[in-house]
Design a protein around this motif. Structure first.
Motif, PDB file in Angstrom:
ATOM      1  N   ASN A 115      -4.136  40.530  66.700  1.00 48.96           N
ATOM      2  CA  ASN A 115      -4.482  39.107  66.659  1.00 48.96           C
ATOM      3  C   ASN A 115      -3.537  38.272  67.514  1.00 48.96           C
ATOM      4  OD1 ASN A 115      -6.623  39.581  64.842  1.00 48.96           O
ATOM      5  ND2 ASN A 115      -5.197  39.516  63.096  1.00 48.96           N
ATOM      6  N   GLY A 116      -3.139  38.824  68.649  1.00 46.67           N
ATOM      7  CA  GLY A 116      -2.283  38.099  69.589  1.00 46.67           C
ATOM      8  C   GLY A 116      -0.816  38.146  69.289  1.00 46.67           C
ATOM      9  N   THR A 117      -0.428  38.770  68.183  1.00 48.58           N
ATOM     10  CA  THR A 117       0.979  38.850  67.800  1.00 48.58           C
ATOM     11  C   THR A 117       1.505  40.260  68.038  1.00 48.58           C
ATOM     12  OG1 THR A 117       0.671  37.173  66.093  1.00 48.58           O
ATOM     13  CG2 THR A 117       2.645  38.554  65.922  1.00 48.58           C
ATOM     14  N   GLU A 118       2.657  40.364  68.708  1.00 49.36           N
ATOM     15  CA  GLU A 118       3.235  41.687  68.964  1.00 49.36           C
ATOM     16  C   GLU A 118       3.821  42.252  67.684  1.00 49.36           C
ATOM     17  OE1 GLU A 118       5.314  43.254  72.730  1.00 49.36           O
ATOM     18  OE2 GLU A 118       6.977  42.715  71.388  1.00 49.36           O
ATOM     19  N   VAL A 119       3.491  43.483  67.404  1.00 53.88           N
ATOM     20  CA  VAL A 119       3.978  44.153  66.191  1.00 53.88           C
ATOM     21  C   VAL A 119       4.500  45.534  66.555  1.00 53.88           C
ATOM     22  CG1 VAL A 119       2.343  42.926  64.698  1.00 53.88           C
ATOM     23  CG2 VAL A 119       1.716  45.157  65.678  1.00 53.88           C
ATOM     24  N   PHE A 120       5.343  46.060  65.702  1.00 54.06           N
ATOM     25  CA  PHE A 120       5.794  47.447  65.813  1.00 54.06           C
ATOM     26  C   PHE A 120       5.178  48.215  64.658  1.00 54.06           C
ATOM     27  CE2 PHE A 120       8.740  50.838  64.418  1.00 54.06           C
ATOM     28  CZ  PHE A 120       8.664  51.647  65.536  1.00 54.06           C
ATOM     29  N   ALA A 121       4.526  49.303  64.984  1.00 53.27           N
ATOM     30  CA  ALA A 121       3.847  50.107  63.968  1.00 53.27           C
ATOM     31  C   ALA A 121       4.842  51.027  63.289  1.00 53.27           C
ATOM     32  CB  ALA A 121       2.710  50.908  64.595  1.00 53.27           C
ATOM     33  N   GLY A 122       5.592  50.464  62.357  1.00 54.29           N
ATOM     34  CA  GLY A 122       6.537  51.253  61.584  1.00 54.29           C
ATOM     35  C   GLY A 122       5.874  51.806  60.338  1.00 54.29           C
ATOM     36  N   SER A 123       6.662  52.439  59.502  1.00 52.63           N
ATOM     37  CA  SER A 123       6.102  53.076  58.312  1.00 52.63           C
ATOM     38  C   SER A 123       6.053  52.112  57.139  1.00 52.63           C
ATOM     39  CB  SER A 123       6.926  54.306  57.940  1.00 52.63           C
ATOM     40  OG  SER A 123       8.249  53.934  57.600  1.00 52.63           O
ATOM     41  N   CYS A 124       5.304  52.508  56.131  1.00 53.64           N
ATOM     42  CA  CYS A 124       5.176  51.716  54.920  1.00 53.64           C
ATOM     43  C   CYS A 124       6.440  51.850  54.072  1.00 53.64           C
ATOM     44  CB  CYS A 124       3.952  52.161  54.127  1.00 53.64           C
ATOM     45  SG  CYS A 124       3.954  53.920  53.690  1.00 53.64           S
ATOM     46  N   LYS A 125       6.493  51.075  53.009  1.00 49.33           N
ATOM     47  CA  LYS A 125       7.691  51.032  52.167  1.00 49.33           C
ATOM     48  C   LYS A 125       7.970  52.366  51.496  1.00 49.33           C
ATOM     49  CE  LYS A 125       9.791  48.448  48.343  1.00 49.33           C
ATOM     50  NZ  LYS A 125       9.600  47.339  47.368  1.00 49.33           N
ATOM     51  N   ASP A 126       6.913  53.040  51.015  1.00 52.96           N
ATOM     52  CA  ASP A 126       7.105  54.291  50.276  1.00 52.96           C
ATOM     53  C   ASP A 126       6.036  55.306  50.675  1.00 52.96           C
ATOM     54  OD1 ASP A 126       7.712  56.316  48.561  1.00 52.96           O
ATOM     55  OD2 ASP A 126       7.427  55.167  46.705  1.00 52.96           O
ATOM     56  N   PRO A 127       6.300  56.129  51.688  1.00 51.65           N
ATOM     57  CA  PRO A 127       5.315  57.127  52.135  1.00 51.65           C
ATOM     58  C   PRO A 127       4.927  58.133  51.055  1.00 51.65           C
ATOM     59  CG  PRO A 127       7.042  56.844  53.782  1.00 51.65           C
ATOM     60  CD  PRO A 127       7.503  56.120  52.544  1.00 51.65           C
ATOM     61  N   THR A 128       5.757  58.313  50.039  1.00 52.06           N
ATOM     62  CA  THR A 128       5.443  59.286  48.987  1.00 52.06           C
ATOM     63  C   THR A 128       4.264  58.842  48.133  1.00 52.06           C
ATOM     64  OG1 THR A 128       6.965  58.346  47.343  1.00 52.06           O
ATOM     65  CG2 THR A 128       7.869  59.960  48.886  1.00 52.06           C
ATOM     66  N   LYS A 129       3.850  57.582  48.277  1.00 51.92           N
ATOM     67  CA  LYS A 129       2.728  57.061  47.493  1.00 51.92           C
ATOM     68  C   LYS A 129       1.445  56.945  48.319  1.00 51.92           C
ATOM     69  CE  LYS A 129       5.251  56.538  43.822  1.00 51.92           C
ATOM     70  NZ  LYS A 129       5.050  57.456  42.645  1.00 51.92           N
ATOM     71  N   VAL A 130       1.493  57.423  49.556  1.00 47.23           N
ATOM     72  CA  VAL A 130       0.354  57.278  50.458  1.00 47.23           C
ATOM     73  C   VAL A 130      -0.131  58.657  50.904  1.00 47.23           C
ATOM     74  CG1 VAL A 130      -0.452  56.262  52.625  1.00 47.23           C
ATOM     75  CG2 VAL A 130       1.254  55.061  51.246  1.00 47.23           C
ATOM     76  N   ILE A 131      -1.433  58.844  50.990  1.00 48.12           N
ATOM     77  CA  ILE A 131      -2.006  60.124  51.432  1.00 48.12           C
ATOM     78  C   ILE A 131      -1.937  60.258  52.947  1.00 48.12           C
ATOM     79  CG2 ILE A 131      -4.136  61.469  51.622  1.00 48.12           C
ATOM     80  CD1 ILE A 131      -4.912  60.435  48.854  1.00 48.12           C
TER      81      ILE A 131
END
Length: 379
Positions: A321-337
């Motif tokens: 949406n026009g904003t530069e972002v860095f695709a980092g990881s979520c807060k707790d990967p152990t809770k995500v598939i």
């Protein structure tokens, strides 16, 4: 006293069968795509950067995940070290096997490239050729060595026949035909894909492989990166849990034909053991019951941004949406598939590996620790 002795021996045998050394499997030789690539495509092209590897290894190690893959957990179960990628020569240790898998690999050779669509040039037949060269060259070097110091990191020639040969490939073949022929058009090429799979397995058999652990393909229609591209789907497009029904139907057709091919190989190559592992069912079970198993919403992506029109892949910078972002990881990967929309997290891979290792999803229902050549006795 005789009765007590018999009971003792039976109990001892049962304990031995549950132990990771049941078959005394000395090595694993793995073939496949990014689901089991421990650094092959990273060595050949560009390695994944942070945050990949952050959960377990604490740094990027060539895997498309925050940690371990299913093949890593299989190695742990058998009491072996993690597999070194064949294409990675730096500090490689091949005494316990080697990994020929590369991210983006297909069974059939396809007319695309890594730079165009992320397709690996190392298709299954090339991976088998790499194995052929690996076996011939390491056996020669081992036999020419004057002492053990010259055999460091080389596999023992006798271990090739005792090793476990694991194969996890086919997902990218389906993705390719979906992209080029459409979901319905993909049916016509499945028989050829399966035929070429069988030919590669026969090549391994002729080279001495005798124990095969073969994964079918997962529910490709449940990949979160696919789900993120869906907007106002027509009735019947998604199944009961939100997966793309048509893609999963094709995956199941592929798996059905793969199962028949494995049965044919079992009949035609009677000296070998073939275990067909229903990864589709194991993964679908995890995705269906995500919250009950301690995970977040089933289509959550831990690392990366994907929507209908824009993508920023894990570890990269881009604009949303026009904003530069860095695709980092979520807060707790152990809770995500899902780690990055395609690959699974360390936690999800651990759950799946635990389910398949005991043979619950296998045909025949044999534990991974009991998958040894037929001429080798199982304790």
């Amino acid at each position: 006293m005789t009765f007590i002795l018999i009971i003792f021996l039976l109990l001892a045998a049962r304990v031995a069968r549950s132990d990771s050394s049941t078959c005394n499997i000395p090595a694993i030789y793995n073939f496949g795509d990014s689901n089991s690539d421990t650094g092959g495509i990273a060595a050949a092209f560009y390695p994944p950067g942070p945050p990949c590897g952050e959960t377990f290894f604490k740094r990027p190690v060539g895997r498309g995940s925050d940690g371990r893959l299913i093949i890593d957990f299989i190695a742990e179960k058998l009491g072996l070290l993690y597999l070194s990628a064949y294409l990675d020569s730096i500090k490689a240790n091949y005494t316990h096997g080697a990994n020929f898998a590369t991210g983006g690999a297909t069974i059939r050779r396809v007319n695309e490239s890594w730079f165009l669509n992320g397709v690996s040039p190392f298709s299954l037949d090339i991976q088998v050729e790499h194995f052929n060269q690996f076996k011939d060259r390491t056996t020669y070097l081992y036999n020419q060595a004057k002492d053990e110091s010259q055999r460091i990191n080389l596999p023992r020639p006798d271990d090739f026949e005792k090793a476990l040969y694991t194969i996890d490939i086919g997902q990218n073949d389906l993705a390719y035909v979906f992209r080029t022929l459409g979901v319905e058009g993909s049916r016509v090429v499945i028989p050829d894909i399966i035929s070429q799979f069988g030919a590669s397995v026969q090549q391994l058999y002729w080279k001495g492989a005798r124990s095969f652990w073969i994964h079918n393909t997962g529910p490709i229609g449940c990949l979160p990166v696919t789900h993120a591209k869906i907007h106002d789907p027509p009735s019947g497009y998604l199944d009961d849990i939100g997966c793309v029904k048509g893609q999963n139907v094709i995956a199941m057709e592929f798996n059905k034909k793969l199962r028949v091919k494995v049965a044919n190989l079992r009949s035609n190559l009677p000296e070998a053991m073939f275990i067909y592992v229903d990864m589709y069912s194991a993964k679908y079970q995890l995705i269906s019951n995500a919250k009950n198993l301690g995970f977040e919403e089933r289509f959550t992506i831990c690392c990366g941004y994907h929507d209908l029109d824009e993508d920023v892949y894990c570890g990269n910078k881009g604009k949303i949406n026009g904003t530069e972002v860095f695709a980092g990881s979520c807060k707790d990967p152990t809770k995500v598939i899902s780690w990055d929309g395609v690959h699974y997290t360390d936690a999800a891979n651990h759950w799946i590996a635990t389910q398949i290792a005991n043979g619950s999803f296998s045909d025949p229902p044999v534990s991974i620790t009991e998958t040894c050549p037929k001429h080798m006795s199982v304790l």
